[in-house]
Design an enzyme around this catalytic site. Structure first.
Site, mmCIF file in Angstrom:
data_model
loop_
_atom_site.group_PDB
_atom_site.id
_atom_site.type_symbol
_atom_site.label_atom_id
_atom_site.label_comp_id
_atom_site.label_asym_id
_atom_site.label_seq_id
_atom_site.Cartn_x
_atom_site.Cartn_y
_atom_site.Cartn_z
ATOM 1 N N GLY A 295 0.908 -1.213 0.320
ATOM 2 C CA GLY A 295 -0.167 0.111 -0.021
ATOM 3 C C GLY A 295 1.128 1.164 -0.081
ATOM 4 N N GLY B 7 -0.461 4.398 -1.237
ATOM 5 C CA GLY B 7 -1.501 5.187 -0.421
ATOM 6 C C GLY B 7 -1.084 6.406 1.000
ATOM 7 N N GLN B 8 -2.001 6.677 1.528
ATOM 8 C CA GLN B 8 -1.145 7.991 2.549
ATOM 9 C C GLN B 8 -0.723 7.616 3.567
ATOM 10 O OE1 GLN B 8 -4.864 10.655 2.713
ATOM 11 N NE2 GLN B 8 -5.858 9.090 2.593
ATOM 12 N N ASN C 164 -10.441 -8.662 2.138
ATOM 13 C CA ASN C 164 -8.995 -8.326 2.548
ATOM 14 C C ASN C 164 -8.239 -10.495 3.444
ATOM 15 O OD1 ASN C 164 -8.338 -6.138 3.522
ATOM 16 N ND2 ASN C 164 -10.742 -6.489 4.532
ATOM 17 N N GLN D 66 -0.489 -12.280 1.052
ATOM 18 C CA GLN D 66 1.558 -11.867 1.273
ATOM 19 C C GLN D 66 1.464 -13.289 2.421
ATOM 20 O OE1 GLN D 66 -0.475 -8.160 2.486
ATOM 21 N NE2 GLN D 66 -0.434 -7.045 0.183
ATOM 22 N N ASN E 252 -6.239 -2.414 8.127
ATOM 23 C CA ASN E 252 -7.739 -3.406 9.116
ATOM 24 C C ASN E 252 -8.383 -4.230 7.462
ATOM 25 O OD1 ASN E 252 -7.987 -1.922 11.427
ATOM 26 N ND2 ASN E 252 -7.872 0.669 10.456
ATOM 27 N N ASP F 213 -3.181 3.188 18.876
ATOM 28 C CA ASP F 213 -3.943 2.946 20.243
ATOM 29 C C ASP F 213 -3.322 3.527 21.679
ATOM 30 O OD1 ASP F 213 -6.303 2.156 18.994
ATOM 31 O OD2 ASP F 213 -4.368 0.024 18.482
ATOM 32 N N ARG G 240 -1.883 7.345 21.197
ATOM 33 C CA ARG G 240 -2.997 7.402 21.679
ATOM 34 C C ARG G 240 -3.357 8.232 23.451
ATOM 35 N NH1 ARG G 240 -7.034 5.654 16.771
ATOM 36 N NH2 ARG G 240 -6.448 7.335 15.168
ATOM 37 N N HIS H 74 -7.867 -3.753 17.292
ATOM 38 C CA HIS H 74 -7.572 -3.019 17.067
ATOM 39 C C HIS H 74 -9.196 -2.160 16.840
ATOM 40 C CE1 HIS H 74 -5.989 0.983 15.658
ATOM 41 N NE2 HIS H 74 -7.063 0.762 14.216
HETATM 42 N N1 LIG Z 1 -4.165 -0.598 12.681
HETATM 43 C C1 LIG Z 1 -3.926 1.128 13.291
HETATM 44 O O1 LIG Z 1 -3.352 1.852 13.660
HETATM 45 C C2 LIG Z 1 -4.518 1.628 11.809
HETATM 46 C C3 LIG Z 1 -4.399 1.173 10.932
HETATM 47 N N2 LIG Z 1 -5.630 2.330 9.399
HETATM 48 C C4 LIG Z 1 -5.731 0.887 8.174
HETATM 49 O O2 LIG Z 1 -4.021 1.645 7.167
HETATM 50 C C5 LIG Z 1 -4.733 0.888 5.961
HETATM 51 C C6 LIG Z 1 -4.122 2.250 4.840
HETATM 52 O O3 LIG Z 1 -4.920 3.192 4.996
HETATM 53 P P1 LIG Z 1 -3.864 4.820 4.277
HETATM 54 O O4 LIG Z 1 -2.768 4.437 4.076
HETATM 55 O O5 LIG Z 1 -4.658 6.677 5.082
HETATM 56 O O6 LIG Z 1 -4.887 4.280 3.144
HETATM 57 P P2 LIG Z 1 -5.043 4.175 1.509
HETATM 58 O O7 LIG Z 1 -6.196 4.308 0.771
HETATM 59 O O8 LIG Z 1 -4.631 5.818 1.442
HETATM 60 O O9 LIG Z 1 -3.878 3.313 0.826
HETATM 61 C C7 LIG Z 1 -4.045 1.908 0.850
HETATM 62 C C8 LIG Z 1 -2.971 1.821 -0.589
HETATM 63 O O10 LIG Z 1 -2.900 0.214 -0.514
HETATM 64 C C9 LIG Z 1 -2.930 -0.060 -2.312
HETATM 65 N N3 LIG Z 1 -3.339 -1.214 -1.456
HETATM 66 C C10 LIG Z 1 -4.992 -2.039 -1.412
HETATM 67 N N4 LIG Z 1 -4.954 -3.599 -1.971
HETATM 68 C C11 LIG Z 1 -3.568 -4.101 -1.730
HETATM 69 C C12 LIG Z 1 -3.129 -5.182 -2.015
HETATM 70 N N5 LIG Z 1 -3.646 -6.040 -1.621
HETATM 71 N N6 LIG Z 1 -1.359 -4.014 -2.525
HETATM 72 C C13 LIG Z 1 -0.814 -4.090 -2.197
HETATM 73 N N7 LIG Z 1 -1.172 -2.374 -1.680
HETATM 74 C C14 LIG Z 1 -2.688 -2.280 -2.018
HETATM 75 C C15 LIG Z 1 -4.092 0.830 -2.364
HETATM 76 O O11 LIG Z 1 -4.344 0.989 -3.990
HETATM 77 C C16 LIG Z 1 -3.529 1.874 -1.359
HETATM 78 O O12 LIG Z 1 -2.809 2.883 -2.401
HETATM 79 C C17 LIG Z 1 -6.631 1.025 6.149
HETATM 80 O O13 LIG Z 1 -7.069 -0.377 6.490
HETATM 81 C C18 LIG Z 1 -6.525 1.797 7.841
HETATM 82 O O14 LIG Z 1 -7.759 1.492 7.630
HETATM 83 C C19 LIG Z 1 -5.498 3.446 9.547
HETATM 84 C C20 LIG Z 1 -5.046 3.877 11.195
HETATM 85 C C21 LIG Z 1 -4.349 2.841 11.948
HETATM 86 O O1 LIG Z 2 -10.634 3.215 11.007
HETATM 87 C C1 LIG Z 2 -9.274 3.320 10.328
HETATM 88 O O2 LIG Z 2 -9.884 3.342 9.168
HETATM 89 C C2 LIG Z 2 -8.255 4.666 11.081
HETATM 90 C C3 LIG Z 2 -7.773 3.573 12.158
HETATM 91 O O3 LIG Z 2 -7.948 2.851 11.897
HETATM 92 C C4 LIG Z 2 -7.641 4.498 12.836
HETATM 93 O O4 LIG Z 2 -7.888 5.944 13.167
HETATM 94 O O5 LIG Z 2 -7.239 3.752 14.629
#
Ligand SMILES: NC(=O)C1=CN([C@@H]2O[C@H](COP(=O)(O)OP(=O)(O)OC[C@H]3O[C@@H](n4cnc5c(N)ncnc54)[C@H](O)[C@@H]3O)[C@@H](O)[C@H]2O)C=CC1
Ligand SMILES: O=C([O-])CC(=O)C(=O)O
Length: 336
Positions: free
Chosen positions: A12, A15-16, A106, A113, A132, A160, A163, A188
């Site tokens: 990913g 992504g962001q 997922n 992977q 997630n 978490d 936070r 989480h």
């Molecule tokens: N555990 C935690 O504390 C947190 C988890 N997250 C999770 O992190 C994940 C990513 O968040 P963002 O970067 O903001 O999302 P995003 O949507 O900006 O980026 C995700 C990227 O993953 C790519 N992707 C999707 N399937 C893929 C695969 N099979 N192989 C490789 N790349 C793939 C997409 O093309 C995209 O570029 C989300 O699931 C979000 O819910 C976000 C914040 C905290």
């Molecule tokens: O819900 C989401 O995608 C982001 C997340 O896990 C968090 O901020 O803890």
């Protein structure tokens, strides 16, 4: 003496969170100023251009520690020789999607992977799942990697944890660095249990300090139950509401903290990470659940022997029950 670069795979990466992670890793913020890195960026075909753009910018940032960047759309090549795998890319929930659909989508990502890590990653690979639902995605990946020890698969609950530190520091008027031994238990998700019962500030028990600050033991308990716990557990939603977009820089920062401590060790008390349960604290064996952990000699160890009162036990059980349900659901879908 030249140090061999460490190969890190980030999924990913276009992504962001990927964008926030890459530059800090390349600068040395994760593995230290002495350790060069090679980055493998994995994306799906639609995300490859974004990852390639990030790779161009990494070149422009001219990080002396960065010994190479490759972009892949095939997990087998991306995980070849990897020593640290940061699994960020996941399928987000979209309108009309049921829970089972989300887990199935997922499973289609984290199963292959896990298999690719099993096939090609370096011995001693360390895996952290950020995407997630992180705990259950880690469970799926681990179940497809029978040759990799289960303790090499983890999920991120450090955000978490951080936070919780931020909220306590603000409420107590204390420095974050003076706080130690906070715990996130469970999933989480909104059921997680942020636990301050063993936490201290400069050696003073946090429950005492909260009582002194908030006007008594009962008020402090109310604050914990009605304010602190839900605020930490639902902070992701609060960030989305205020910022208009989900947590990105703080998530990337927490992922860096997780890997840094795993590799270099914890020094100021324990931290929190979701690791494969060995049955400690009654959490069923094999579930990927958050615990109080220390990193010793490059491995996470669950902190043993902590007293868990009835309130904590109730909260931990509720979150663990959700993890059990998620495990049953992915089992029923044939994903593990
Ligand atoms: N555990 C935690 O504390 C947190 C988890 N997250 C999770 O992190 C994940 C990513 O968040 P963002 O970067 O903001 O999302 P995003 O949507 O900006 O980026 C995700 C990227 O993953 C790519 N992707 C999707 N399937 C893929 C695969 N099979 N192989 C490789 N790349 C793939 C997409 O093309 C995209 O570029 C989300 O699931 C979000 O819910 C976000 C914040 C905290
Ligand atoms: O819900 C989401 O995608 C982001 C997340 O896990 C968090 O901020 O803890």
């Amino acid at each position: 003496m030249s140090v061999k670069p460490v190969t890190i795979t980030i999924t990913g990466a276009g992504g962001q969170i990927g964008y926030a992670l890459l530059f800090r890793i390349a600068s040395g913020a994760m593995l230290g100023a002495e350790t060069p890195v090679r980055l493998h960026l994995l994306e799906i075909p639609q995300g490859v251009r974004a990852a390639e753009g990030a790779a161009l910018e990494l070149q422009d940032a001219a990080f002396p520690l960065l010994h190479g960047v490759e972009v892949y759309d095939d997990p087998r090549s991306a995980f070849e020789g990897t020593e640290i795998a940061m699994l960020v890319g996941a399928r987000p929930r979209t309108a009309g999607m049921e829970r089972g659909d989300l887990l199935a989508a997922n499973g289609g990502i984290f199963g292959p992977q896990g298999a690719a890590i099993n096939a090609g990653a370096a011995d001693g690979v360390r895996v952290v799942v950020v995407g997630n639902p992180a705990n259950t995605n880690a469970l799926i990946a681990a179940s497809h990697a029978p040759d990799v020890p289960a303790d090499r698969f983890t999920a991120l609950t450090r955000l978490d944890h951080n936070r919780a530190l931020g909220q306590l520091a603000a409420t107590l008027g204390a420095r974050v660095g003076s706080l130690r031994d906070v715990t996130i238990w469970g999933n989480h998700s909104a059921t997680q249990f942020p636990d301050v019962s063993h936490a201290t500030v400069d050696g003073e028990p946090v429950p005492h300090l909260l009582a002194a600050r908030l006007g008594g033991v009962d008020t402090a308990k109310e604050w914990l139950v009605d304010s602190f716990i839900p605020r930490v557990a639902k902070r992701g939603a609060e960030i989305i509401e205020v910022r208009g977009s989900s947590s990105v820089a703080s998530a990337a920062s927490a992922a860096i903290d997780h890997v840094r401590d795993w590799v270099h060790g914890t020094t100021n008390g324990w931290t929190s990470a979701a690791v494969v349960s060995d049955g400690s604290y009654g959490v069923p064996e094999g579930l990927v659940s958050s615990f109080p952990v220390e990193s010793v000699d490059g491995a996470w160890r669950i902190v043993q022997g902590l007293e868990v009162d009835a309130f904590a036990e109730h909260r931990i059980s509720a979150s663990v029950a959700e993890l059990v349900e998620e495990r049953e659901a992915v089992r029923a879908l044939g994903l593990i």
